[in-house]
Design an enzyme around this catalytic site. Structure first.
Site, PDB file in Angstrom:
ATOM      1  N   LYS A   1      57.819  24.624  34.162  1.00 34.74           N
ATOM      2  CA  LYS A   1      58.269  23.821  34.015  1.00 34.74           C
ATOM      3  C   LYS A   1      60.370  24.621  34.197  1.00 34.74           C
ATOM      4  CE  LYS A   1      55.656  21.349  31.113  1.00 34.74           C
ATOM      5  NZ  LYS A   1      55.069  20.755  31.894  1.00 34.74           N
TER       6      LYS A   1
ATOM      7  N   CYS B   1      49.901  12.808  28.621  1.00 34.75           N
ATOM      8  CA  CYS B   1      48.911  13.915  27.178  1.00 34.75           C
ATOM      9  C   CYS B   1      49.850  13.452  26.321  1.00 34.75           C
ATOM     10  CB  CYS B   1      49.536  15.063  27.659  1.00 34.75           C
ATOM     11  SG  CYS B   1      48.698  16.019  28.745  1.00 34.75           S
TER      12      CYS B   1
ATOM     13  N   GLN C   1      60.141  20.131  27.631  1.00 34.06           N
ATOM     14  CA  GLN C   1      61.325  19.862  28.494  1.00 34.06           C
ATOM     15  C   GLN C   1      62.612  19.636  27.848  1.00 34.06           C
ATOM     16  OE1 GLN C   1      60.070  17.481  30.725  1.00 34.06           O
ATOM     17  NE2 GLN C   1      57.922  18.233  30.119  1.00 34.06           N
TER      18      GLN C   1
ATOM     19  N   HIS D   1      54.089  15.227  22.881  1.00 32.79           N
ATOM     20  CA  HIS D   1      52.850  15.773  23.892  1.00 32.79           C
ATOM     21  C   HIS D   1      51.828  16.697  22.779  1.00 32.79           C
ATOM     22  CE1 HIS D   1      50.752  17.975  26.657  1.00 32.79           C
ATOM     23  NE2 HIS D   1      51.678  17.969  27.437  1.00 32.79           N
TER      24      HIS D   1
ATOM     25  N   ASP E   1      59.110  21.546  20.068  1.00 32.01           N
ATOM     26  CA  ASP E   1      58.826  22.485  21.193  1.00 32.01           C
ATOM     27  C   ASP E   1      59.406  21.884  22.450  1.00 32.01           C
ATOM     28  OD1 ASP E   1      57.668  21.328  24.006  1.00 32.01           O
ATOM     29  OD2 ASP E   1      56.220  19.802  23.295  1.00 32.01           O
TER      30      ASP E   1
END
Length: 412
Positions: free
Chosen positions: A226, A366, A203, A123, A200
């Site tokens: 999220k 993104c 997700q 991302h 990261d």
């Protein structure tokens, strides 16, 4: 597991509405998730009963607000299996957390000639900060290749990570391909060469059990919105020794221990990073979201999403002209599916699905370098979560077939 999956719908009032006279099928969960009543009520309760600034007042409301806020720090620690609540820093979200690591830790530890290893899956939030750091200090960026089905190529990782590598920064799960990266294996490679592993987790944390210590992460970032929590709140988890080495980036408010005319002393970790008034209600809402997810169980959420993807993926694969990006094996991905329909721009496809009440995302997500790697400008993306059902999947398939018939065959 205390909460049953079939009780989900009543917990999410927004899902009861109609869009364009059709029942809402919300499949844009990779962008943001809906909020259960437990979270909405917790935020409202804070504002109605305990609203005050934290860490500052001795009055009752201030003490209650501070206690509720700080309790969430321990909840986060337990949720991701951290070692110490001091390692949890509250941020606006994943983007801010990753920027802080690059601009604070990176700027003080990465030097000219060092290398920063990323992947094509990243991302922009886990790519642009490293670009800026590399330009600033004279470091070099290197990108791990992908396999033919879009998974991280571990041989490429082993070739690229060397004694010159200072940082390895990867997503735990891709927001486009749905693939889950082998973070533990890459962390071992990074640490063998003295590099720091930045992850990261935006997700991943909402969808599967996360143990930051088992993964071997040095820094791990994720967002509340999220994972059923309010917007504007996130987490940077970092090993305490590394956080202690990082200078703060924002100055003022409660991050200060003592101020003189020419010198200032800052508070200990994590407070030295939390200058100004924090998103108190958002953090408390994050705590309620964690409680909700743990009542279901992350293992159960993972299983539920796998069942949905196993159900819908073969049906998508059977649609002539529909290209699906990433692994074609349902077991190798989260609830994210990105695809394109030959002859139809993804924005037009998403607009057509919206007319049937099906909410998906269209664009580059993104992740423009990944789009370039795939040879496309954009994709449509359907992303499932714990409150989605096989009926939602059926309506997605029907809406895609309807759009294909209308746009490509000229009938309705």
């Amino acid at each position: 597991m205390g909460k049953k999956m079939n009780n989900w719908r009543a917990d999410f009032p927004i899902l009861a509405q109609k869009v364009n006279d059709e029942p809402l099928v919300y499949l844009d969960n990779a962008a943001t998730t809906q909020k259960p009543l437990a979270v909405l009520q917790t935020v409202r309760d804070f504002y109605e009963n305990d609203n005050a600034n934290i860490h500052r007042g001795v009055h009752t409301l201030a003490q209650r607000a501070t206690e509720r806020y700080e309790q969430v720090r321990q909840k986060v620690t337990d949720f991701i299996h951290g070692n110490d609540w001091h390692e949890v820093v509250f941020t606006k979200g994943t983007t801010e957390a990753l920027n802080w690591v690059a601009a604070s830790y990176g700027a003080t530890h990465v030097k000219a000639g060092d290398e920063i290893v990323l992947s094509y899956l990243e991302h922009h939030s886990n790519l642009v900060p490293w670009q800026q750091l590399a330009k600033k200090v004279g470091a070099k960026l290197k990108y791990i290749e992908l396999t033919a089905d879009g998974q991280l190529d571990l041989q490429s990782a082993a070739d690229l990570i060397t004694d010159r590598t200072a940082i390895v920064a990867l997503c735990h799960a891709s927001n486009v391909m749905g693939v889950v990266n082998p973070i533990q294996a890459v962390s071992q490679l990074a640490h063998a060469h003295g590099a720091v592993m930045v992850v990261d987790g935006a997700q991943a944390v909402p969808h599967l059990p996360v143990d930051v210590q088992e993964l071997g992460a040095d820094f791990y970032a994720f967002s509340g919105h999220k994972m059923l929590a309010p917007t504007g709140v996130g987490v940077l988890w970092g090993k305490l020794a590394l956080l202690n080495e990082m200078p703060p980036l924002e100055f003022g408010g409660e991050m200060i221990a003592n101020v003189g005319l020419y010198e200032t002393d800052f508070k200990e970790v994590p407070y030295k990073f939390e200058g100004g008034t924090q998103n108190i209600a958002g953090v408390i809402g994050l705590g309620a979201a964690i409680d909700y997810l743990q009542a279901i169980g992350l293992e159960q959420i993972t299983k539920h999403e796998q069942e949905l993807i196993s159900y819908v993926l073969p049906q998508l694969q059977a649609i002539d002209g529909l290209e699906i990006y990433g692994p074609q094996d349902p077991s190798l991905r989260t609830g994210i599916l990105s695809f394109n329909l030959t002859g139809l721009h993804p924005h037009d496809l998403a607009s057509a699905l919206d007319m049937d009440g099906v909410a998906v995302r269209a664009g580059h997500h993104c992740a423009q370098p990944l789009m370039n790697y795939l040879g496309v400008s954009a994709t449509a993306r359907a992303s499932f979560y714990l409150y989605n059902t096989k009926e939602d999947a059926d309506l997605l398939i029907k809406a895609i077939l309807d759009a294909k018939e209308f746009f490509l065959n000229g009938s309705c």
